[in-house]
Design a protein around this motif. Structure first.
Motif, mmCIF file in Angstrom:
data_model
loop_
_atom_site.group_PDB
_atom_site.id
_atom_site.type_symbol
_atom_site.label_atom_id
_atom_site.label_comp_id
_atom_site.label_asym_id
_atom_site.label_seq_id
_atom_site.Cartn_x
_atom_site.Cartn_y
_atom_site.Cartn_z
ATOM 1 N N GLY A 54 -3.546 1.296 -6.258
ATOM 2 C CA GLY A 54 -2.297 -0.249 -6.149
ATOM 3 C C GLY A 54 -3.117 -0.858 -4.467
ATOM 4 N N SER A 55 -4.108 -0.848 -4.368
ATOM 5 C CA SER A 55 -4.395 -1.871 -2.970
ATOM 6 C C SER A 55 -4.673 -2.799 -3.314
ATOM 7 C CB SER A 55 -5.586 -1.077 -1.917
ATOM 8 O OG SER A 55 -6.820 -0.449 -2.448
ATOM 9 N N LEU A 112 -4.214 6.341 -1.543
ATOM 10 C CA LEU A 112 -3.474 4.796 -0.896
ATOM 11 C C LEU A 112 -4.916 3.683 -1.794
ATOM 12 C CD1 LEU A 112 -2.767 3.278 1.939
ATOM 13 C CD2 LEU A 112 -5.026 4.206 2.714
ATOM 14 N N THR A 128 -7.982 -4.604 -2.192
ATOM 15 C CA THR A 128 -8.384 -5.009 -0.964
ATOM 16 C C THR A 128 -9.152 -4.041 -0.181
ATOM 17 O OG1 THR A 128 -6.489 -4.537 -0.647
ATOM 18 C CG2 THR A 128 -6.612 -6.794 -1.070
ATOM 19 N N PHE A 129 -9.277 -2.723 -0.513
ATOM 20 C CA PHE A 129 -9.728 -1.705 0.200
ATOM 21 C C PHE A 129 -11.536 -1.596 -0.457
ATOM 22 C CE2 PHE A 129 -5.839 0.758 1.364
ATOM 23 C CZ PHE A 129 -5.326 -0.362 1.671
ATOM 24 N N PHE A 175 0.952 -1.533 -0.298
ATOM 25 C CA PHE A 175 -0.228 0.119 -0.013
ATOM 26 C C PHE A 175 0.223 1.422 0.028
ATOM 27 C CE2 PHE A 175 -2.885 -3.420 2.417
ATOM 28 C CZ PHE A 175 -3.295 -3.022 1.620
ATOM 29 N N ASP A 176 0.498 2.530 -0.760
ATOM 30 C CA ASP A 176 1.377 3.768 -0.420
ATOM 31 C C ASP A 176 1.033 4.201 0.658
ATOM 32 O OD1 ASP A 176 2.968 6.095 -1.522
ATOM 33 O OD2 ASP A 176 0.819 6.377 -2.801
ATOM 34 N N ARG A 234 -5.485 -2.222 6.443
ATOM 35 C CA ARG A 234 -6.891 -2.474 5.336
ATOM 36 C C ARG A 234 -7.683 -3.381 6.275
ATOM 37 N NH1 ARG A 234 -4.816 -8.483 2.898
ATOM 38 N NH2 ARG A 234 -4.901 -9.233 4.834
ATOM 39 N N MET A 254 -1.868 -9.488 -1.801
ATOM 40 C CA MET A 254 -0.699 -8.528 -1.389
ATOM 41 C C MET A 254 -0.422 -9.002 0.105
ATOM 42 S SD MET A 254 -2.518 -5.184 -2.196
ATOM 43 C CE MET A 254 -0.855 -3.743 -2.418
#
Lengths: 487, 487
Positions: free
Chosen positions: B205-206, B202, B209-210, A197-198, B450, B464
């Protein structure tokens, strides 16, 4: 120092433990000492911390944070205290962690274009350190001579060159952070786009609510080969803003595009003697940079576009000295305001670029309505306005009118499709606007992320989000209803 | 469809409810239907979802997600399924939410340089839609003819033009997201640098998963006024990488700087007939763009630098048709690999640019050691390598060797100061590398973030992070020990 002067509500044993961590001389707790830290650049709200500690290493910060957790004492990191939104106000008293001694430039890697610096590094010191290498650190807030890179990270600072080069988050590759529980983590790294994650991007702009930054890995930017700096002089602010739309609409991305109105010129000219025309409605400071073969063509186009929008004249800075002086006038404009009034409140709003004439008209009206003089200097290319409200902070009545005018201007920014901060952050000043900008679900999501980092709420309490942290709040309710009452 | 063909372990009433939400024809659950979704571009791990649903609106997605929560069924969003790391593999079975029908281009605002699109919008369709406006969408993954913008958001995709224009996160202003509990939130907005935590950054690139992205606000980029496209032909890969260092070291930022080695040219040339020399060790595809007055000077400098590094020749694409063909060869290189072998595994590693010769030598050795042919095509300017391992997936022994060679290459990337993914993401493929890249504290921080978004772990489980979500795991343990056994 005499123990009688100490006003701390921190248990004496905790204070003793802090002194053991950083050394006797690196903890301030006497009243006249902590008074210096009662506010930052947002002078309207004040609260003294119980003590101020000056760590010099990551290990110091870890030990301080763990101690605060042990005693349930709120803590707040501070850089140079140049926040204009109360970002480092110790709302809940407690321990202020002043990072100014962590100012080492630990590593400069020109091959891979990065540097590793302490959070207390003054912004401009890094660029000065790089002089002659062909590189610089791009984010250049007007306060860059004083503000720290750690503070820039906290607020995701912009600056005049944001228009072309982006804000702080675009120049931070990674950070070492002491989390609110004292754990040390490393976000990002030495290259762009790390896996996972960023969290670097998330941390930048979180205003100290996710922990204390102890190292920053910043990207270095190559110096432009060539630049041209111009000053467009306009009879009216409207003409100047039309010229801005013309320039951006033509597809030119200037390195900087700044507007100063007649009011601010009146302060700046006597201070720096650049030769600004005191009768002009507004001036535009315009800079283009890039390859030598490209900048002349862009400069010519810009001159033509200014003239099409009724510029009285467009001057070119024809020496590096003249360019430096012009930038000095712009960047030190805030300092020059002391010539106009004892105190000022710099607002920070954003509107779509095309709404600039409308918001500026509104600002003029608000100024008249509340009998508060307002001058303007801002990043016009971004639509990021900075009306500066002049007042005397010793007059409570004036403070009330400044707050009312500010709120009206910011509300108008929202109505015009903009927002209430472009770069100064939410701090304590704008916390009550968050409900207007975000839905309850949006805010709940932010709160849940904050709780993931900062479950006790001890780290930078009452910042950014309208809800308070989960505990440690007993310190917080005691102080400063001034602004809240005014709203 | 005959009920007998259904293999779902989802309760029949849940399946019925899904059909009520999106309509009978928008839920697939028969074995031969869901089999199509058993893997993405990472063909080595497979698992069929229990069913695939095709929502068309945000409301559909909300209802699907809430239903999954009610029945504790895992769910995973999917775009075009072009992930090369198993990013949309339904590890735990459950509901696959296929977003391909949410492909509307809802709004294009050329004045403020943004567009609002559905997550299922195919990347290149947006740029095609903008044709003639003077704008385009900058991120251009090689799979852009198939991959979706939602998928690009999930993996923070790059592409050949990343070198100059940045990756997906630099072009996403905001997103509408259905959180794992079914709540709809709005991250970011129509302008850069909104107040509050940077949840947009955020979210990008997750890897799903979000939550499930239902709308994306993307930044539009002005078309360059001029460009020059060149092909440098080199006897050896070493010479080509030295030329890359020379170009970047000279301060030139090409729009793109791509390397193809002899192995990949052997596949590409018979497919597209560009006229690549089949005996060259490597070719560099180099593009510069910018103002007309600037590009010729940069192109000349590049030619000189290639020649200094022993280029056999440097060809210029002298017509738009020739440029298009050259780019087609590069972007469709992966498709051409079918000429070399029945299956391939595209690896995605990053090394500091100066370590390119070293990692390429290591790849050659790994190829010999494991008797797996490896060809190379990659974003050389970024140090982002893409060794392509050729094999036959029907041969389990070959799969094992491919995985071993991949792991050795990625471990070597880490040792050289790089990482295991530049743009394809972690997915399921690289989950076991996370422990090598991050400390326990770093991973715990990611996990806590997460959990803030996805406390049940039902949304994109086992992606991830090496730790699993908190519950709903009963679906997950059942499948696919293949890769884990090989490691």
């Amino acid at each position: 120092m005499p123990e009688t002067a100490t006003i701390s509500t921190i248990p004496a044993e905790a204070l003793e433990a802090l002194r053991r961590i950083v050394g006797e001389s690196s903890v301030l707790s006497a009243h006249e000492q902590v008074l210096v830290y009662e506010c930052d650049g947002f002078v309207i709200e004040k609260n003294t911390p119980d003590c101020v500690v000056f760590p010099e290493t990551t290990e110091h910060v870890v030990a301080i944070v763990k101690l605060c957790n042990e005693y349930k004492i709120p803590f707040v990191p501070r850089g140079a205290g140049t926040s204009l939104a109360g970002g480092c106000l110790p709302v809940g008293g407690g321990v202020m962690i002043a990072l100014t001694r962590m100012r080492g430039i630990h590593d400069v890697n020109l091959r891979d274009h990065y540097a590793v610096v302490g959070p207390g590094t003054v912004n401009v010191h890094l660029t000065q350190h790089l002089k002659g290498t062909g590189f610089h650190y791009a984010p250049d807030p007007s306060s860059q001579g004083a503000c720290t890179i750690g503070g820039n990270v906290a607020t995701n600072s912009g600056g005049p060159h944001t228009l072309k080069y982006g804000v702080t988050v675009n120049h931070v590759l990674g950070a070492e952070v002491v989390l609110p529980d004292g754990e040390v983590v490393q976000f990002g790294g030495y290259t762009e786009d790390n896996p996972g994650f960023d969290l670097t991007g998330l941390f930048v702009g979180s205003e100290g609510t996710f922990g204390v930054c102890t190292k920053v890995i910043v990207r270095l930017t190559r110096d432009p080969v060539a630049y041209r700096t111009m000053l467009g002089v306009f009879e009216t602010v409207e003409d100047a803003t039309q010229a801005i739309s013309g320039i951006i609409g033509a597809g030119i991305v200037p390195a900087a595009l700044e507007l100063m109105d007649q009011g601010i010129i009146e302060a700046v000219e006597p201070a720096f003697h650049f030769g600004f025309p005191l009768d002009a409605g507004a001036v535009l400071l315009i800079e283009v940079d890039g390859l030598e073969v490209a900048v002349d063509g862009e400069a010519e186009q810009i001159v033509a576009l200014c003239e099409q929008n009724n510029a009285r004249e467009v001057r070119k800075a024809d020496s590096p000295q003249q360019r430096d002086l012009l930038w000095k006038c712009r960047k030190k404009a805030f300092g020059a305001i002391g010539r106009l009034s004892p105190s000022y409140c710099t607002q920070d709003g954003v509107v779509p670029r095309t709404k600039l004439p409308e918001i500026l008209k509104f600002i003029t009206e608000a100024s008249a309505r509340h009998d508060i003089r307002i001058v303007n200097v801002f990043h016009a290319g971004d639509g990021n306005i900075h009306p500066i409200l002049l007042f005397d902070e010793r007059d409570a009545e004036q403070i009330k009118r400044v707050l009312l005018a500010s709120d009206e201007i910011l509300n108008r920014c929202i109505e015009l499709g903009g927002s209430v901060t472009g770069e100064h952050g939410i701090g304590v000043e704008k916390i009550n606007f968050m409900n207007k900008l975000f839905t309850e679900a949006d805010l709940e999501t932010m709160e849940s992320v904050r709780l993931a980092f900062n479950p006790t709420g001890l780290c930078s309490p009452q910042k950014m989000l309208p809800t308070a942290g989960a505990c440690g709040m007993e310190h917080i309710e005691k102080s400063h209803p001034a602004r809240r009452a005014a709203l």
